[in-house]
Design a protein around this motif. Structure first.
Motif, PDB file in Angstrom:
ATOM      1  N   VAL A  92       0.838  -1.199   0.000  1.00 52.78           N
ATOM      2  CA  VAL A  92       0.000   0.000   0.000  1.00 52.78           C
ATOM      3  C   VAL A  92       0.879   1.258   0.000  1.00 52.78           C
ATOM      4  O   VAL A  92       0.624   2.202  -0.759  1.00 52.78           O
ATOM      5  N   ILE A  93       1.901   1.259   0.830  1.00 52.02           N
ATOM      6  CA  ILE A  93       2.807   2.417   0.896  1.00 52.02           C
ATOM      7  C   ILE A  93       3.467   2.653  -0.458  1.00 52.02           C
ATOM      8  O   ILE A  93       3.523   3.788  -0.953  1.00 52.02           O
ATOM      9  N   LYS A  94       3.970   1.596  -1.067  1.00 50.68           N
ATOM     10  CA  LYS A  94       4.671   1.730  -2.354  1.00 50.68           C
ATOM     11  C   LYS A  94       3.688   2.174  -3.444  1.00 50.68           C
ATOM     12  O   LYS A  94       4.022   3.032  -4.279  1.00 50.68           O
ATOM     13  N   ALA A  95       2.469   1.631  -3.444  1.00 47.31           N
ATOM     14  CA  ALA A  95       1.471   2.040  -4.437  1.00 47.31           C
ATOM     15  C   ALA A  95       1.144   3.527  -4.280  1.00 47.31           C
ATOM     16  O   ALA A  95       1.042   4.261  -5.275  1.00 47.31           O
ATOM     17  N   TYR A  96       1.020   3.987  -3.039  1.00 51.98           N
ATOM     18  CA  TYR A  96       0.742   5.402  -2.780  1.00 51.98           C
ATOM     19  C   TYR A  96       1.898   6.267  -3.309  1.00 51.98           C
ATOM     20  O   TYR A  96       1.660   7.278  -3.995  1.00 51.98           O
ATOM     21  N   GLU A  97       3.117   5.873  -2.969  1.00 52.81           N
ATOM     22  CA  GLU A  97       4.290   6.643  -3.421  1.00 52.81           C
ATOM     23  C   GLU A  97       4.327   6.736  -4.944  1.00 52.81           C
ATOM     24  O   GLU A  97       4.544   7.823  -5.499  1.00 52.81           O
ATOM     25  N   PHE A  98       4.105   5.625  -5.635  1.00 63.00           N
ATOM     26  CA  PHE A  98       4.124   5.634  -7.096  1.00 63.00           C
ATOM     27  C   PHE A  98       2.974   6.475  -7.661  1.00 63.00           C
ATOM     28  O   PHE A  98       3.156   7.196  -8.647  1.00 63.00           O
ATOM     29  N   ALA A  99       1.790   6.404  -7.021  1.00 61.73           N
ATOM     30  CA  ALA A  99       0.651   7.178  -7.503  1.00 61.73           C
ATOM     31  C   ALA A  99       0.929   8.676  -7.383  1.00 61.73           C
ATOM     32  O   ALA A  99       0.622   9.449  -8.304  1.00 61.73           O
ATOM     33  N   VAL A 100       1.542   9.110  -6.272  1.00 61.09           N
ATOM     34  CA  VAL A 100       1.851  10.522  -6.061  1.00 61.09           C
ATOM     35  C   VAL A 100       2.965  10.975  -7.014  1.00 61.09           C
ATOM     36  O   VAL A 100       2.905  12.070  -7.581  1.00 61.09           O
ATOM     37  N   GLN A 101       3.963  10.135  -7.217  1.00 64.24           N
ATOM     38  CA  GLN A 101       5.104  10.476  -8.074  1.00 64.24           C
ATOM     39  C   GLN A 101       4.755  10.433  -9.563  1.00 64.24           C
ATOM     40  O   GLN A 101       5.454  11.037 -10.378  1.00 64.24           O
ATOM     41  N   ASN A 102       3.711   9.731  -9.903  1.00 62.46           N
ATOM     42  CA  ASN A 102       3.336   9.553 -11.307  1.00 62.46           C
ATOM     43  C   ASN A 102       1.865   9.905 -11.527  1.00 62.46           C
ATOM     44  O   ASN A 102       1.057   9.052 -11.888  1.00 62.46           O
ATOM     45  N   PRO A 103       1.518  11.194 -11.360  1.00 62.17           N
ATOM     46  CA  PRO A 103       0.114  11.592 -11.489  1.00 62.17           C
ATOM     47  C   PRO A 103      -0.451  11.311 -12.881  1.00 62.17           C
ATOM     48  O   PRO A 103      -1.661  11.098 -13.022  1.00 62.17           O
ATOM     49  N   LEU A 157      -0.061   8.675 -14.550  1.00 52.77           N
ATOM     50  CA  LEU A 157      -0.454   7.267 -14.592  1.00 52.77           C
ATOM     51  C   LEU A 157      -1.563   6.940 -13.581  1.00 52.77           C
ATOM     52  O   LEU A 157      -2.113   5.844 -13.593  1.00 52.77           O
ATOM     53  N   THR A 158      -1.862   7.899 -12.710  1.00 48.38           N
ATOM     54  CA  THR A 158      -2.859   7.692 -11.669  1.00 48.38           C
ATOM     55  C   THR A 158      -4.248   7.999 -12.227  1.00 48.38           C
ATOM     56  O   THR A 158      -4.460   9.065 -12.807  1.00 48.38           O
ATOM     57  N   PRO A 159      -5.211   7.068 -12.053  1.00 44.92           N
ATOM     58  CA  PRO A 159      -6.560   7.324 -12.565  1.00 44.92           C
ATOM     59  C   PRO A 159      -7.143   8.609 -11.965  1.00 44.92           C
ATOM     60  O   PRO A 159      -6.915   8.919 -10.800  1.00 44.92           O
ATOM     61  N   LYS A 160      -7.859   9.352 -12.776  1.00 44.99           N
ATOM     62  CA  LYS A 160      -8.418  10.639 -12.348  1.00 44.99           C
ATOM     63  C   LYS A 160      -9.421  10.474 -11.209  1.00 44.99           C
ATOM     64  O   LYS A 160      -9.601  11.370 -10.399  1.00 44.99           O
ATOM     65  N   PHE A 161     -10.105   9.334 -11.137  1.00 43.38           N
ATOM     66  CA  PHE A 161     -11.101   9.114 -10.083  1.00 43.38           C
ATOM     67  C   PHE A 161     -10.466   8.663  -8.765  1.00 43.38           C
ATOM     68  O   PHE A 161     -11.144   8.537  -7.762  1.00 43.38           O
TER      69      PHE A 161
END
Length: 164
Positions: free
Chosen positions: A56-67, A69-73
Motif C-alpha cells: 500500500v505504501i509503495k502504491a501510494y508513493e508511485f501514484a503521487v510520483q506519477n500523477p 499514470l494515476t486514474p483521475k477518479f
C-alpha cells in the motif's frame, strides 16, 4: 493439602475510578470517529494486514510520483488519510489488545479460583446437610438451585419426577 492461590487482585477505588475515567475518555474521543460494520460488510472488504502495508505504501508513493499514470477518479489525499488512520489505530489497538487479553486471562483465573472455593463450600454444606447439622439444609437447598452442574429433574416413565 493447601491449594495454591494464583491470583489475588485488588484495585483501589481511586485506581478503579482513574481506569474507568481513562476508558470513558477513550470512548468519548474515539467513538465519534469509528465505524461498526456488520459481519456481511466486513466480509466484503479487502483486508490490509501486516504483509500488505508495504504494498500500500509503495502504491501510494508511485501514484503521487506519477500523477499522469494515476486514474483521475483516484483520490491520493484520501488514500493518505486512510493510511494514516490505519497506522494511528494500529498504534492504539496493539497495546489495548494485549491489555484486554491479560484482563480476560486474569478474570478467567480469578473466576476459576472463586468457583473452586464455592464448590468446596457447597460440598461441605452438602455433607453437613446429610448429617443434619444446624441450618445447613436450608443453605444446601438454596445453593443447590443455583449450582451450575446440578442434576436436572426428569420425569421417569411413570410420570413422577426423579433426580439424575
Amino acid at each position: 493439602m493447601e491449594k495454591e492461590n494464583l491470583i489475588s487482585l485488588s484495585i483501589s477505588q481511586e485506581d478503579l475510578q482513574a481506569i474507568e475515567q481513562a476508558t470513558k475518555t477513550l470512548e468519548e474521543k474515539l467513538m465519534p470517529l469509528l465505524i461498526q460494520l456488520s459481519p456481511a460488510e466486513s466480509k466484503e472488504l479487502n483486508m490490509m494486514g501486516d504483509k500488505t502495508v508495504a504494498f500500500v505504501i509503495k502504491a501510494y508513493e508511485f501514484a503521487v510520483q506519477n500523477p499522469d499514470l494515476t486514474p483521475k477518479f483516484m483520490d491520493t489525499d484520501e488514500m493518505k488519510k486512510d493510511m494514516d488512520a490505519v497506522e494511528i489505530l494500529r498504534r492504539l489497538i496493539n497495546p489495548l489488545k494485549q491489555l484486554v487479553e491479560f484482563m480476560e486471562d486474569t478474570r478467567r483465573l480469578a473466576g476459576s479460583e472463586a468457583l473452586s472455593e464455592a464448590l468446596i463450600f457447597y460440598n461441605a454444606i452438602k455433607a453437613a446437610s446429610k448429617a443434619k447439622i444446624g441450618a445447613s439444609r436450608l443453605i444446601y437447598e438454596e445453593l443447590k438451585k443455583r449450582y451450575p452442574g446440578r442434576n436436572r429433574k426428569k420425569e421417569d416413565e411413570s410420570g413422577s419426577e426423579t433426580e439424575n
